[in-house]
Write a protein that holds these residues in place. Sequence first.
Motif, short mmCIF file in Angstrom:
data_model
loop_
_atom_site.label_atom_id
_atom_site.label_comp_id
_atom_site.label_asym_id
_atom_site.label_seq_id
_atom_site.Cartn_x
_atom_site.Cartn_y
_atom_site.Cartn_z
N ASN A 21 0.86 -1.17 0.00
CA ASN A 21 0.00 0.00 0.00
C ASN A 21 0.90 1.23 0.00
OD1 ASN A 21 -1.79 2.06 0.42
ND2 ASN A 21 -2.94 1.00 2.01
N ASP A 23 0.22 4.28 -0.20
CA ASP A 23 -0.28 5.40 0.60
C ASP A 23 0.22 5.33 2.04
OD1 ASP A 23 -1.67 6.32 -1.59
OD2 ASP A 23 -3.49 5.20 -1.07
N ASN A 44 4.69 6.26 -7.63
CA ASN A 44 4.06 7.23 -6.73
C ASN A 44 5.09 7.76 -5.74
OD1 ASN A 44 1.47 6.73 -7.82
ND2 ASN A 44 1.25 4.95 -6.49
N THR A 47 5.28 9.89 0.76
CA THR A 47 4.98 11.05 1.59
C THR A 47 6.18 11.37 2.46
OG1 THR A 47 2.67 10.34 1.66
CG2 THR A 47 3.36 11.96 3.29
#
Length: 140
Positions: A21, A23, A44, A47
């Motif tokens: 995952n 995220d 991606n 963060t």
Amino acid sequence: MIQGDLNLLAEWSDRWQMKFNVDKRKAMHFGDNYKRYDYKLFGNSLTKVNEERYLISNNLKYTKQCRVESKKGNQMLGFKARNIDYKTSETNLTLYDSLVRPHFEYAVQFWSPNYKRDHEKLEQLQRHATKLISSLRNLA
């Protein structure tokens, strides 16, 4: 170098059909003298964070962690005092072991308090909890 490892991880994930995952993946940079790279996993960007809950901040200090865990421990002691009427030593010890102690022990090997003030904050909570158990009062 790290980006290359992330690419290898993505290839491994595809080969073994084990998805991550993205995220929930984060990047933390330590120190001020290093370039802040934008790491990617599966295309991606990860963060960027300055601290990770329950673990560490990018300045490698655990003061916030000690403060948070001490506050949670005090909240649990207050909860116990407000909601449990019949408190024997055995009940108090069981409630301490199940409600307060986990806040001291979670990831403690990693965030072990180095500063005297942090250590004292946790010791203060420990003494407070010990005073509530009659068989341990003389140890506080």
